[in-house]
Design a protein around this motif. Structure first.
Motif, PDB file in Angstrom:
ATOM      1  N   UNK A  39       0.848  -1.189   0.000  1.00 53.23           N
ATOM      2  CA  UNK A  39       0.000   0.000   0.000  1.00 53.23           C
ATOM      3  C   UNK A  39       0.881   1.236   0.000  1.00 53.23           C
ATOM      4  N   UNK A  40       0.553   2.175  -0.899  1.00 53.28           N
ATOM      5  CA  UNK A  40       1.213   3.479  -0.933  1.00 53.28           C
ATOM      6  C   UNK A  40       0.166   4.540  -0.628  1.00 53.28           C
ATOM      7  N   UNK A  41       0.512   5.498   0.217  1.00 53.98           N
ATOM      8  CA  UNK A  41      -0.402   6.594   0.553  1.00 53.98           C
ATOM      9  C   UNK A  41       0.292   7.924   0.269  1.00 53.98           C
ATOM     10  N   UNK A  61       4.132  -2.508   3.659  1.00 54.09           N
ATOM     11  CA  UNK A  61       4.157  -3.882   3.180  1.00 54.09           C
ATOM     12  C   UNK A  61       3.563  -4.777   4.267  1.00 54.09           C
ATOM     13  N   UNK A  62       2.511  -5.485   3.916  1.00 56.35           N
ATOM     14  CA  UNK A  62       1.813  -6.354   4.866  1.00 56.35           C
ATOM     15  C   UNK A  62       1.458  -5.604   6.157  1.00 56.35           C
ATOM     16  N   UNK A  63       1.046  -4.349   5.989  1.00 54.88           N
ATOM     17  CA  UNK A  63       0.618  -3.540   7.119  1.00 54.88           C
ATOM     18  C   UNK A  63       1.729  -2.850   7.872  1.00 54.88           C
ATOM     19  N   UNK A  64       2.973  -3.066   7.513  1.00 57.36           N
ATOM     20  CA  UNK A  64       4.109  -2.468   8.209  1.00 57.36           C
ATOM     21  C   UNK A  64       4.701  -1.330   7.376  1.00 57.36           C
ATOM     22  N   UNK A  65       4.924  -0.183   8.023  1.00 56.04           N
ATOM     23  CA  UNK A  65       5.497   0.961   7.334  1.00 56.04           C
ATOM     24  C   UNK A  65       6.924   0.649   6.896  1.00 56.04           C
ATOM     25  N   UNK A  66       7.198   0.833   5.613  1.00 55.39           N
ATOM     26  CA  UNK A  66       8.525   0.601   5.066  1.00 55.39           C
ATOM     27  C   UNK A  66       9.332   1.889   4.953  1.00 55.39           C
ATOM     28  N   UNK A  67       8.683   2.947   4.499  1.00 60.83           N
ATOM     29  CA  UNK A  67       9.411   4.202   4.306  1.00 60.83           C
ATOM     30  C   UNK A  67       8.411   5.335   4.167  1.00 60.83           C
ATOM     31  N   UNK A  68       8.873   6.551   4.504  1.00 60.84           N
ATOM     32  CA  UNK A  68       8.056   7.744   4.329  1.00 60.84           C
ATOM     33  C   UNK A  68       8.975   8.898   3.957  1.00 60.84           C
ATOM     34  N   UNK A  69       8.535   9.728   3.015  1.00 58.25           N
ATOM     35  CA  UNK A  69       9.313  10.885   2.610  1.00 58.25           C
ATOM     36  C   UNK A  69       8.383  12.068   2.416  1.00 58.25           C
ATOM     37  N   UNK A  70       8.902  13.241   2.736  1.00 57.88           N
ATOM     38  CA  UNK A  70       8.147  14.473   2.584  1.00 57.88           C
ATOM     39  C   UNK A  70       8.655  15.230   1.361  1.00 57.88           C
ATOM     40  N   UNK A  71       7.751  15.801   0.607  1.00 55.29           N
ATOM     41  CA  UNK A  71       8.132  16.570  -0.572  1.00 55.29           C
ATOM     42  C   UNK A  71       7.143  17.681  -0.840  1.00 55.29           C
ATOM     43  N   UNK A  72       7.295  18.292  -1.994  1.00 57.59           N
ATOM     44  CA  UNK A  72       6.335  19.303  -2.423  1.00 57.59           C
ATOM     45  C   UNK A  72       5.044  18.622  -2.853  1.00 57.59           C
ATOM     46  N   UNK A  73       3.925  19.342  -2.907  1.00 53.86           N
ATOM     47  CA  UNK A  73       2.676  18.729  -3.357  1.00 53.86           C
ATOM     48  C   UNK A  73       2.781  18.205  -4.783  1.00 53.86           C
ATOM     49  N   UNK A  74       1.850  17.339  -5.139  1.00 51.02           N
ATOM     50  CA  UNK A  74       1.817  16.755  -6.467  1.00 51.02           C
ATOM     51  C   UNK A  74       1.552  17.836  -7.518  1.00 51.02           C
ATOM     52  N   UNK A  75       2.132  17.659  -8.685  1.00 49.56           N
ATOM     53  CA  UNK A  75       1.987  18.603  -9.779  1.00 49.56           C
ATOM     54  C   UNK A  75       0.692  18.305 -10.529  1.00 49.56           C
ATOM     55  N   UNK A  76      -0.334  19.138 -10.314  1.00 51.71           N
ATOM     56  CA  UNK A  76      -1.624  18.927 -10.963  1.00 51.71           C
ATOM     57  C   UNK A  76      -1.597  19.240 -12.451  1.00 51.71           C
ATOM     58  N   UNK A 114       1.850  15.949  -0.047  1.00 48.74           N
ATOM     59  CA  UNK A 114       3.271  15.908  -0.331  1.00 48.74           C
ATOM     60  C   UNK A 114       4.033  14.846   0.441  1.00 48.74           C
ATOM     61  N   UNK A 115       3.372  14.136   1.335  1.00 47.81           N
ATOM     62  CA  UNK A 115       4.025  13.055   2.089  1.00 47.81           C
ATOM     63  C   UNK A 115       3.669  11.724   1.459  1.00 47.81           C
ATOM     64  N   UNK A 116       4.679  10.924   1.127  1.00 52.44           N
ATOM     65  CA  UNK A 116       4.482   9.634   0.484  1.00 52.44           C
ATOM     66  C   UNK A 116       4.971   8.532   1.418  1.00 52.44           C
ATOM     67  N   UNK A 117       4.111   7.533   1.657  1.00 54.27           N
ATOM     68  CA  UNK A 117       4.446   6.428   2.554  1.00 54.27           C
ATOM     69  C   UNK A 117       4.228   5.106   1.837  1.00 54.27           C
ATOM     70  N   UNK A 118       5.008   4.119   2.200  1.00 52.83           N
ATOM     71  CA  UNK A 118       4.886   2.788   1.612  1.00 52.83           C
ATOM     72  C   UNK A 118       4.770   1.758   2.729  1.00 52.83           C
TER      73      UNK A 118
END
Length: 640
Positions: free
Chosen positions: A567-569, A579-594, A573-577
């Motif tokens: 699952x990716x959320x 796997x099987x319900x466990x947080x793998x990584x999270x990074x903060x960035x600028x908002x998505x380019x519409x 601007x914050x992107x998290x990944x």
């Protein structure tokens, strides 16, 4: 009788011999592209057909035919009625009505009502969804008098009480300021609060009905009371209770204070909640030294509300339905009412407009470098400062207007809508009435805000959903893709809107790799966002951020021939990944380019990554505009 013929403007001509005015009592409309067949019944006359060519005023239907319902409606003397989905032009005082239904095999709550302004001027209109969102107190009173109750033909003051029971949820108040007691705002926008909020709104409704009514401050409780013409009676909308006296009348506050046994030993209980018949509840009334009438709860509110109208600048889009993710109130004011915005207005870049706020403005999402003015005060976007200013309890004024001046990026306005009103049903009626004779051009449609595909043979009619390309094998184990030319084309459904102009979304997948190899394997790709497995077997999610470049997160490598729940959320601007319900990584960035291209989404294929394909088995894919980092596709059951 004889059929009328339309002139070149689509208007109906009548012969001089039939100039007598008449009133249409019923007007049924049937689409016969490129014509509309109307069957009209004049007062005191026989039904006759009218065929109207669809001219420059009305375009052809723009949504799937299955969303058009057969309907009959009464037309007012000064209004025309148009049934959609169409993209009609507002003509004077035309009331436009759409009846929209999601497909039979999906949850209606996964859909939202979306209104887009395709015109060159700002659309200014009244809107109702399934009879709700009354423009002013007069419309709401009309709604109350038709509201279903458990009683046969009760008086209006009891109808108002039962109406408030359905429109109120006990929760922390948004603010301690009394402006939230405005009944139009409380019913349409808030729908939650403490005892004083519900009591004050109900008292104001009673007064508009012509009753004398007042708010009582008791010992740590607040209740409303109405004078029925012969006596005072208390109806508590927060604790959902009233009490009978021996004469069979509903008791008032002073009667309950003098006879607390009416609370402790109810003659005719109306609630299953034991608390409302407890000694503590009785003490609210009989401790009369702290009982008083609260005029200030309503005196600054009464007759200060404005009509509820919506405004959409050219190219703007309004989406109403399930809750949108948002920043939490508890981080700002230390309290946490369980509330989320349910209406989002997306303002396109380059807009210059001053808009009135129809509902409670909860938050504004935008890009750093853009500014807005709220009631004349300038705020920078892209930080928590504006949210703090909106939701702070001191002074927490209601924002009345917003000014936007040539924004560089889209701006998303998030509003509170009563959750009882924002529900999407199996059949939905949307009515739009232009304000002030405005001529605009809007389209109303039903769009998915979440979608789950379960690729299991016999459970999903894939012919009517996404298109299977290359004849992949579908079985009880899921959808087998060969990594060469097989994939799923999701562009046949309007699910790309989940990634369009949104502030958050989540993508989840149950999948299994066939073998360890050195190729990239796309899982879901919408151009702006992608979830894939890299050549090393590492899950990889990324999105296009404003200003260029990509923001990416990676997880632990996957092992071939094992099932994984990925699952990716994305959230502001914050992107998290996960796997099987466990947080793998999270990074903060600028908002998505519409402004970046948006396509698909494609499942198991990415044509902008060199035409790569997924090799393995996909069991489920879930897309959602409602962010929930704890959710996953696994709620549908694990793959076999």
């Amino acid at each position: 009788m004889f059929p009328k013929t339309p002139d070149r403007f689509g208007r109906i001509r009548k012969r001089r011999s039939e100039e007598k005015e008449f009133v249409h009592r019923k007007l049924s409309i049937e689409f016969l592209e490129p014509r509309i067949l109307l069957s009209a019944t004049p007062e005191g006359g026989d039904e006759f057909p009218i065929t109207v060519d669809i001219g420059p005023q009305i375009s052809t239907p723009s949504a799937a035919p299955e969303t058009v319902q057969s309907v009959n409606e009464t037309a007012r003397n000064d209004e025309s009625v148009v049934y959609g989905p169409l993209r009609p032009t507002f003509l004077g005082n035309a009331r436009m009505i759409w009846q929209l239904s999601p497909p039979d095999n999906v949850d209606p709550e996964s859909y939202g009502i979306q209104i887009t302004n395709h015109g060159a001027a700002t659309a200014h209109f009244e809107m109702q969804l399934n009879g709700n969102l009354g423009r002013n107190i007069t419309v709401i009173l009309r709604q109350i008098r038709q509201w279903p109750t458990p009683l046969d033909n009760p008086p209006d003051y009891m109808r108002a009480y039962y109406f408030m029971l359905d429109m109120h949820t006990h929760d922390y108040s948004l603010t301690g300021q009394f402006w939230i007691h405005d009944p139009v705002l409380y019913v349409n926008s808030l729908g939650f609060g403490l005892c004083d909020d519900a009591a004050s709104a109900l008292v104001l409704i009673w007064r508009e009905m012509g009753y004398d009514a007042r708010v009582w401050l008791l010992n740590r409780h607040v209740v409303p009371e109405v004078y029925t013409g012969t006596r005072w009676e208390m109806y508590d909308p927060d604790l959902r209770v009233f009490y009978y006296n021996p004469s069979g009348d509903v008791a008032g506050v002073e009667e309950l204070a003098a006879s607390p046994h009416l609370v402790r030993s109810p003659l005719h209980p109306v609630s299953d909640n034991p608390y409302v018949y407890s000694a503590r509840m009785a003490s609210f009334f009989y401790t009369t030294d702290n009982n008083s009438i609260c005029d200030v709860c309503i005196q600054d509110v009464e007759h200060t509300w404005r009509d509820l109208y919506f405004q959409l600048p050219p190219g703007a889009q309004m989406t109403l339905g399930p809750a949108f993710s948002c920043r939490k109130l508890s981080t700002i004011v230390g309290r946490s009412p369980s509330v989320s915005p349910r209406l989002k207005i997306t303002i396109p870049s380059g807009t210059r407009a001053t808009l009135e706020m129809p509902l409670v403005l909860f938050d504004i999402d935008g890009s750093a470098g853009d500014f807005v003015e709220l009631d004349g005060e300038r705020f920078a976007l892209g930080s928590d400062h504006i949210f703090t200013a909106l939701m702070s309890d001191s002074p927490a004024p209601r924002v009345r207007s917003i000014h936007i001046d040539n924004n560089a990026k889209p701006i998303h306005l998030l509003y509170l809508v009563n959750e009882r009103i924002a529900q999407i049903l199996s059949t939905n009626t949307v009515e739009i009435l232009p304000a002030g004779g405005y001529e605009g051009n809007v389209n109303v449609e039903l769009v998915p805000l979440s979608r789950t595909w379960r690729f299991v043979d016999g459970e999903e009619d894939m012919a009517d959903d996404p298109v299977l390309v290359g004849q992949p094998i579908q079985s009880s184990a899921g959808l087998r893709l060969n990594g060469k030319d097989q994939y799923v084309d999701g562009s046949t459904e309007p699910v790309a809107s989940i990634f369009q102009g949104g502030t958050s979304f989540s993508v989840a997948a149950w999948l299994k790799l066939d073998a360890d190899d050195a190729t990239r394997r796309p899982i879901v790709d919408s151009y702006r966002f992608a979830l894939e497995v890299e050549s090393s077997g590492t899950p990889h999610a990324y999105f296009r951020q404003q200003g260029g470049g990509w923001r990416a997160v990676r997880g632990q490598p996957l092992v071939a021939d094992q099932w994984y729940d990925l699952q990716a959320t994305y959230d502001h601007g914050e992107l998290s990944l996960y796997m099987n319900g466990q947080l793998q990584a999270v990074k903060h960035g600028l908002p998505m380019d519409d402004d970046y291209p948006l396509r698909g989404p494609y499942i198991g294929h990415s044509d902008h990554l060199g035409g790569m394909f997924f090799e393995g088995t996909i069991y489920t894919i879930s897309l959602s505009a409602a962010l929930d980092s704890t959710a996953s596709s696994s709620f549908l059951g694990a793959p076999v």
